[in-house]
Design a protein around this motif. Structure first.
Motif, PDB file in Angstrom:
ATOM      1  N   ARG A 177       0.837  -1.209   0.000  1.00  0.00           N
ATOM      2  CA  ARG A 177       0.000   0.000   0.000  1.00  0.00           C
ATOM      3  C   ARG A 177       0.871   1.258   0.000  1.00  0.00           C
ATOM      4  NH1 ARG A 177      -2.573  -1.230   3.988  1.00  0.00           N
ATOM      5  NH2 ARG A 177      -4.481  -2.059   3.026  1.00  0.00           N
ATOM      6  N   GLU A 178       1.928   1.225   0.799  1.00  0.00           N
ATOM      7  CA  GLU A 178       2.850   2.369   0.845  1.00  0.00           C
ATOM      8  C   GLU A 178       3.458   2.643  -0.526  1.00  0.00           C
ATOM      9  OE1 GLU A 178       7.389   3.075   2.456  1.00  0.00           O
ATOM     10  OE2 GLU A 178       6.064   1.820   3.678  1.00  0.00           O
ATOM     11  N   MET A 179       3.927   1.591  -1.176  1.00  0.00           N
ATOM     12  CA  MET A 179       4.568   1.767  -2.478  1.00  0.00           C
ATOM     13  C   MET A 179       3.549   2.124  -3.562  1.00  0.00           C
ATOM     14  SD  MET A 179       7.625   1.428  -1.558  1.00  0.00           S
ATOM     15  CE  MET A 179       8.399   1.554  -3.173  1.00  0.00           C
ATOM     16  N   ALA A 180       2.363   1.536  -3.479  1.00  0.00           N
ATOM     17  CA  ALA A 180       1.320   1.864  -4.455  1.00  0.00           C
ATOM     18  C   ALA A 180       0.896   3.316  -4.333  1.00  0.00           C
ATOM     19  CB  ALA A 180       0.123   0.938  -4.263  1.00  0.00           C
ATOM     20  N   SER A 181       0.856   3.839  -3.118  1.00  0.00           N
ATOM     21  CA  SER A 181       0.483   5.240  -2.908  1.00  0.00           C
ATOM     22  C   SER A 181       1.484   6.164  -3.594  1.00  0.00           C
ATOM     23  CB  SER A 181       0.422   5.551  -1.409  1.00  0.00           C
ATOM     24  OG  SER A 181      -0.589   4.800  -0.779  1.00  0.00           O
ATOM     25  N   ILE A 182       2.777   5.831  -3.464  1.00  0.00           N
ATOM     26  CA  ILE A 182       3.796   6.623  -4.138  1.00  0.00           C
ATOM     27  C   ILE A 182       3.597   6.566  -5.648  1.00  0.00           C
ATOM     28  CG2 ILE A 182       6.273   6.768  -4.625  1.00  0.00           C
ATOM     29  CD1 ILE A 182       6.739   5.666  -1.779  1.00  0.00           C
ATOM     30  N   ALA A 183       3.415   5.368  -6.158  1.00  0.00           N
ATOM     31  CA  ALA A 183       3.304   5.191  -7.607  1.00  0.00           C
ATOM     32  C   ALA A 183       2.063   5.881  -8.170  1.00  0.00           C
ATOM     33  CB  ALA A 183       3.278   3.707  -7.944  1.00  0.00           C
ATOM     34  N   PHE A 184       0.916   5.700  -7.518  1.00  0.00           N
ATOM     35  CA  PHE A 184      -0.317   6.262  -8.050  1.00  0.00           C
ATOM     36  C   PHE A 184      -0.310   7.786  -7.980  1.00  0.00           C
ATOM     37  CE2 PHE A 184      -1.573   2.063  -8.428  1.00  0.00           C
ATOM     38  CZ  PHE A 184      -2.862   1.934  -8.925  1.00  0.00           C
ATOM     39  N   GLN A 185       0.254   8.337  -6.928  1.00  0.00           N
ATOM     40  CA  GLN A 185       0.349   9.793  -6.843  1.00  0.00           C
ATOM     41  C   GLN A 185       1.275  10.331  -7.925  1.00  0.00           C
ATOM     42  OE1 GLN A 185       2.069  11.288  -3.186  1.00  0.00           O
ATOM     43  NE2 GLN A 185       0.969  13.225  -3.358  1.00  0.00           N
ATOM     44  N   ARG A 186       2.355   9.613  -8.174  1.00  0.00           N
ATOM     45  CA  ARG A 186       3.355  10.081  -9.135  1.00  0.00           C
ATOM     46  C   ARG A 186       2.827  10.060 -10.567  1.00  0.00           C
ATOM     47  NH1 ARG A 186       8.767   7.959  -7.122  1.00  0.00           N
ATOM     48  NH2 ARG A 186       8.293   9.613  -5.616  1.00  0.00           N
ATOM     49  N   ILE A 187       1.984   9.089 -10.888  1.00  0.00           N
ATOM     50  CA  ILE A 187       1.467   9.007 -12.260  1.00  0.00           C
ATOM     51  C   ILE A 187       0.060   9.584 -12.386  1.00  0.00           C
ATOM     52  CG2 ILE A 187       2.916   7.044 -12.851  1.00  0.00           C
ATOM     53  CD1 ILE A 187       0.665   5.179 -12.368  1.00  0.00           C
ATOM     54  N   GLY A 188      -0.449  10.149 -11.277  1.00  0.00           N
ATOM     55  CA  GLY A 188      -1.694  10.905 -11.349  1.00  0.00           C
ATOM     56  C   GLY A 188      -2.960  10.086 -11.381  1.00  0.00           C
ATOM     57  N   LEU A 189      -2.945   8.905 -10.779  1.00  0.00           N
ATOM     58  CA  LEU A 189      -4.148   8.082 -10.736  1.00  0.00           C
ATOM     59  C   LEU A 189      -4.871   8.278  -9.406  1.00  0.00           C
ATOM     60  CD1 LEU A 189      -2.876   4.775 -12.360  1.00  0.00           C
ATOM     61  CD2 LEU A 189      -4.198   6.598 -13.424  1.00  0.00           C
ATOM     62  N   ALA A 190      -6.186   8.074  -9.421  1.00  0.00           N
ATOM     63  CA  ALA A 190      -7.028   8.354  -8.264  1.00  0.00           C
ATOM     64  C   ALA A 190      -6.752   7.386  -7.118  1.00  0.00           C
ATOM     65  CB  ALA A 190      -8.498   8.279  -8.660  1.00  0.00           C
ATOM     66  N   GLU A 191      -6.947   7.870  -5.884  1.00  0.00           N
ATOM     67  CA  GLU A 191      -6.764   7.028  -4.715  1.00  0.00           C
ATOM     68  C   GLU A 191      -7.737   5.856  -4.702  1.00  0.00           C
ATOM     69  OE1 GLU A 191      -6.854   9.121  -1.054  1.00  0.00           O
ATOM     70  OE2 GLU A 191      -5.065  10.324  -1.487  1.00  0.00           O
ATOM     71  N   ALA A 192      -8.951   6.081  -5.245  1.00  0.00           N
ATOM     72  CA  ALA A 192      -9.936   4.997  -5.273  1.00  0.00           C
ATOM     73  C   ALA A 192      -9.422   3.823  -6.098  1.00  0.00           C
ATOM     74  CB  ALA A 192     -11.264   5.502  -5.837  1.00  0.00           C
ATOM     75  N   ARG A 193      -8.753   4.120  -7.193  1.00  0.00           N
ATOM     76  CA  ARG A 193      -8.191   3.060  -8.025  1.00  0.00           C
ATOM     77  C   ARG A 193      -7.058   2.357  -7.289  1.00  0.00           C
ATOM     78  NH1 ARG A 193      -8.444  -1.291 -10.685  1.00  0.00           N
ATOM     79  NH2 ARG A 193      -6.856  -1.601 -12.281  1.00  0.00           N
ATOM     80  N   ARG A 194      -6.238   3.143  -6.567  1.00  0.00           N
ATOM     81  CA  ARG A 194      -5.175   2.538  -5.747  1.00  0.00           C
ATOM     82  C   ARG A 194      -5.769   1.565  -4.742  1.00  0.00           C
ATOM     83  NH1 ARG A 194      -3.380   6.048  -0.994  1.00  0.00           N
ATOM     84  NH2 ARG A 194      -5.472   5.297  -0.477  1.00  0.00           N
ATOM     85  N   ASP A 195      -6.851   1.969  -4.094  1.00  0.00           N
ATOM     86  CA  ASP A 195      -7.464   1.111  -3.080  1.00  0.00           C
ATOM     87  C   ASP A 195      -7.966  -0.192  -3.694  1.00  0.00           C
ATOM     88  OD1 ASP A 195      -6.932   3.056  -1.226  1.00  0.00           O
ATOM     89  OD2 ASP A 195      -8.958   3.883  -1.199  1.00  0.00           O
ATOM     90  N   GLU A 196      -8.481  -0.128  -4.921  1.00  0.00           N
ATOM     91  CA  GLU A 196      -8.924  -1.348  -5.611  1.00  0.00           C
ATOM     92  C   GLU A 196      -7.752  -2.286  -5.848  1.00  0.00           C
ATOM     93  OE1 GLU A 196     -10.830  -0.298  -9.230  1.00  0.00           O
ATOM     94  OE2 GLU A 196     -12.431   0.858  -8.276  1.00  0.00           O
ATOM     95  N   VAL A 197      -6.641  -1.725  -6.284  1.00  0.00           N
ATOM     96  CA  VAL A 197      -5.457  -2.529  -6.579  1.00  0.00           C
ATOM     97  C   VAL A 197      -4.905  -3.151  -5.298  1.00  0.00           C
ATOM     98  CG1 VAL A 197      -3.065  -2.414  -7.388  1.00  0.00           C
ATOM     99  CG2 VAL A 197      -4.873  -1.244  -8.660  1.00  0.00           C
ATOM    100  N   VAL A 198      -4.867  -2.376  -4.224  1.00  0.00           N
ATOM    101  CA  VAL A 198      -4.360  -2.900  -2.956  1.00  0.00           C
ATOM    102  C   VAL A 198      -5.279  -3.997  -2.427  1.00  0.00           C
ATOM    103  CG1 VAL A 198      -3.835  -2.346  -0.547  1.00  0.00           C
ATOM    104  CG2 VAL A 198      -3.138  -0.773  -2.369  1.00  0.00           C
ATOM    105  N   LEU A 199      -6.593  -3.816  -2.577  1.00  0.00           N
ATOM    106  CA  LEU A 199      -7.536  -4.840  -2.127  1.00  0.00           C
ATOM    107  C   LEU A 199      -7.345  -6.136  -2.905  1.00  0.00           C
ATOM    108  CD1 LEU A 199      -9.909  -5.720  -0.386  1.00  0.00           C
ATOM    109  CD2 LEU A 199     -11.449  -4.703  -2.093  1.00  0.00           C
TER     110      LEU A 199
END
Length: 278
Positions: A177-199
């Motif tokens: 989750r920590e690493m995905a947060s960095i990646a998604f913020q850096r490439i401009g993707l929504a947090e909701a999509r990050r949460d789906e990927v982490v789930l």
């Protein structure tokens, strides 16, 4: 039909004969899946319906027992109307494939063939390898320092004395989750999509962790195992997740194919036609 919430249909049955594929399918993965294999087998398997497992919605906090998934896949549906002639298992899916085959042998009075593709068992190093895989797929999204931090932290987690698999999986998911947060913020993707990927990743970690509670050795001893060159090399290098699986395997066929292409290569089709009658 068996429970539609537990199985997806790759090929609808035209008779009472079924082939079951045990995997953790996920959209966008690089590795070929049982849909690819069914397409390559073509008319050779046209007389069978082909179904694939759908993972149930369960979290690491639920700490599912080893037979939770098998119960989910087999508890509902008109199984008495069908004969399962083969159970296929991909990677750790092979652990569940062995247990499913044993359950079905009791139900239908005849054991289905068990065919394993790059069989492995769950251990702490397998959990750690998923972070390495994420870093590799992310490419230049992470700096060298960030990538090294993730690798070091994953090694620390699995190296914690007396840590259990589920506890390690929880910490690996937190790191993911920590690493995905960095990646998604850096490439401009929504947090909701990050949460789906982490789930989805957590669901996969839960699936891996539960498999560690199953001993597939009895069913695996009668299996046909098809191994890619990548997994053969892992075995030769001493990777425990593959070495410990290999100890229980029956007949083995090693192919000169990379892991990602194992279920879509013509040599796999030839091996199945030559060695897997059902």
């Amino acid at each position: 039909m068996p429970n539609e919430n537990a199985w997806s249909v790759i090929t609808a049955p035209t008779s009472n004969s079924l082939i079951l594929g045990i995997d953790f399918p996920a959209a966008g993965r690089r590795e070929a899946g049982f849909e690819d294999l069914a397409e390559k087998m073509g008319s050779a398997w046209s007389g069978h319906g082909i179904l694939q497992t759908t993972p149930p919605p369960v979290r690491l906090a639920d700490r599912p027992a080893g037979d939770f998934y098998t119960d989910f896949w087999l508890r509902d549906g008109e199984w008495e109307k069908y004969e399962v002639v083969a159970v296929l298992g991909y990677c750790v899916g092979g652990v569940y494939a062995g247990e499913i085959a044993e359950r079905l042998a009791e139900k239908q009075g005849k054991a289905p063939k068990v065919i394993l593709f790059d069989a492995q068992v769950t251990d702490l190093q397998l959990l750690e390898s998923e972070i390495h895989k994420m870093i590799g797929l992310a490419g230049p999204v992470f700096s060298a320092e960030e990538a090294e931090h993730a690798r070091k932290r994953a090694a620390e987690i699995v190296g914690t004395p007396s840590i259990g698999l589920i506890d390690a999986a929880v910490e690996i998911v937190d790191l993911y989750r920590e690493m995905a947060s960095i990646a998604f913020q850096r490439i401009g993707l929504a947090e909701a999509r990050r949460d789906e990927v982490v789930l989805l990743f957590e669901s996969y970690m839960t699936w891996l962790s539960a498999a560690s509670q199953i001993d597939p050795s009895r069913a695996w001893g009668e299996s046909l195992s098809i191994t890619s060159s990548d997994y053969a090399e892992l075995e030769r290098s001493g990777a425990a997740t593959v070495v410990n699986a290999a100890k229980a395997l029956g007949r083995r066929i090693e192919l000169e194919i990379g892991h990602v292409d194992l279920l879509r290569d013509d040599s796999t089709v030839r091996a199945l036609l030559d060695s897997a009658e059902f």
